[in-house]
Motif scaffolding. Structure first.
Motif, mmCIF file in Angstrom:
data_model
loop_
_atom_site.group_PDB
_atom_site.id
_atom_site.type_symbol
_atom_site.label_atom_id
_atom_site.label_comp_id
_atom_site.label_asym_id
_atom_site.label_seq_id
_atom_site.Cartn_x
_atom_site.Cartn_y
_atom_site.Cartn_z
ATOM 1 N N ALA A 22 0.975 -1.202 -0.103
ATOM 2 C CA ALA A 22 0.084 -0.050 -0.080
ATOM 3 C C ALA A 22 1.209 0.952 -0.064
ATOM 4 N N ILE A 23 0.834 2.264 -1.181
ATOM 5 C CA ILE A 23 1.671 3.248 -1.201
ATOM 6 C C ILE A 23 1.174 4.344 -1.078
ATOM 7 N N GLU A 70 -3.967 13.902 -2.093
ATOM 8 C CA GLU A 70 -3.309 12.684 -1.377
ATOM 9 C C GLU A 70 -4.075 11.466 -1.849
ATOM 10 N N TYR A 71 -3.045 10.494 -2.408
ATOM 11 C CA TYR A 71 -3.357 9.121 -3.043
ATOM 12 C C TYR A 71 -3.079 8.137 -2.222
ATOM 13 N N LYS A 85 -1.465 -2.806 -4.480
ATOM 14 C CA LYS A 85 -1.353 -3.857 -5.301
ATOM 15 C C LYS A 85 -0.997 -4.899 -4.570
ATOM 16 N N ASN A 86 -1.304 -6.257 -5.236
ATOM 17 C CA ASN A 86 -1.106 -7.515 -4.569
ATOM 18 C C ASN A 86 -0.663 -8.272 -5.821
ATOM 19 N N ALA A 87 -0.246 -9.568 -5.521
ATOM 20 C CA ALA A 87 0.147 -10.394 -6.644
ATOM 21 C C ALA A 87 0.682 -11.679 -5.952
ATOM 22 N N ALA A 88 0.411 -12.784 -6.611
ATOM 23 C CA ALA A 88 0.657 -14.173 -6.173
ATOM 24 C C ALA A 88 1.965 -14.710 -7.078
ATOM 25 N N SER A 102 -5.516 -0.851 -7.253
ATOM 26 C CA SER A 102 -6.168 0.380 -7.118
ATOM 27 C C SER A 102 -5.387 1.503 -6.872
ATOM 28 N N LEU A 103 -5.946 2.721 -7.518
ATOM 29 C CA LEU A 103 -5.457 4.022 -7.025
ATOM 30 C C LEU A 103 -6.687 4.848 -6.752
#
Length: 221
Positions: A94-95, A103-104, A108-111, A213-214
């Motif tokens: 999470a960025i 502010e954003y 992102k995730n991944a396997a 997502s963003l």
């Protein structure tokens, strides 16, 4: 970016005194510098960042103006989960960042397969986060990387050695990417509970739920 004000004061009797301030955000440091110059007793004034680079007022002003239109004040939470039976890892990050006065949050995730340990999963998650920062177009600024792996944080910050070859390769790739885009990493260890968002993203990846997502956090108010 945080800087110190390096100010040389000259008294009416030509006595010269040097002052070095505590760290301030660049914009705040510029405001203080303007007040110092109004004294009419400034012999020399410059700024120094934590990497020992020096900046003139003009250079720092230009930097602040440029940064406003690009991602800045970036804070990254990352985590890696590992399934010993399947040798499969779930990665999450999470960025949080600012850009153009807003502010954003990017999630992102991944396997990924062919991971050998939980420590390697943590490195893979950090590597994914660094790639996302590069895709955002962030460059030449400090970034806070926050994780719940004390091993990774201490190894990447240089406090511990990296004896495992597989982890050393990950560390080298991450360092090379950060150097390429001019990111100055600041690693911070937190308890698992304080890293819940990244942990949840990693778990969701292992369970087959893909998230990317963003969002504009100001729009949620």
């Amino acid at each position: 970016m945080k800087v110190r004000i390096d100010w040389t004061y000259k008294s009416p009797k030509n006595k010269v005194v040097e002052f070095l301030s505590e760290e301030l955000e660049a914009r705040e440091a510029l405001m203080v510098a303007q007040d110092l110059e109004r004294t009419g007793r400034t012999k020399r004034l410059q700024f120094a960042d934590r990497h020992n680079s020096t900046w003139s007022q003009k250079e720092l002003n230009n930097y602040v103006k440029e940064v406003e239109t690009e991602p800045h004040e970036i804070v990254v939470y990352f985590d890696g989960g590992f399934d010993l039976q399947t040798k499969r890892a779930g990665l999450g990050c999470a960025i949080y960042f600012k850009q153009n006065g807003k502010e954003y949050r990017l999630r992102k995730n991944a396997a990924v397969d062919e991971i050998e340990s939980n420590n390697e999963a943590e490195y893979a998650a950090l590597s994914m986060a660094v790639q996302e920062i590069e895709l955002l177009g962030a460059h030449h600024l400090p970034v806070r990387f926050i994780g719940d792996s004390r091993t990774l944080v201490n190894q990447m910050s240089g406090e511990w050695a990296v004896p495992e070859q597989s982890l050393a390769r990950w560390a080298d790739r991450i360092d090379q990417c950060l150097e390429k885009i001019g990111i100055y990493p600041e690693y911070e260890f937190v308890p698992r509970k304080a890293n819940a968002e990244a942990d949840r993203l990693a778990t969701q990846a292992l369970n087959g739920t893909v998230i990317e997502s963003l969002i504009d956090l100001n729009a949620e108010d």
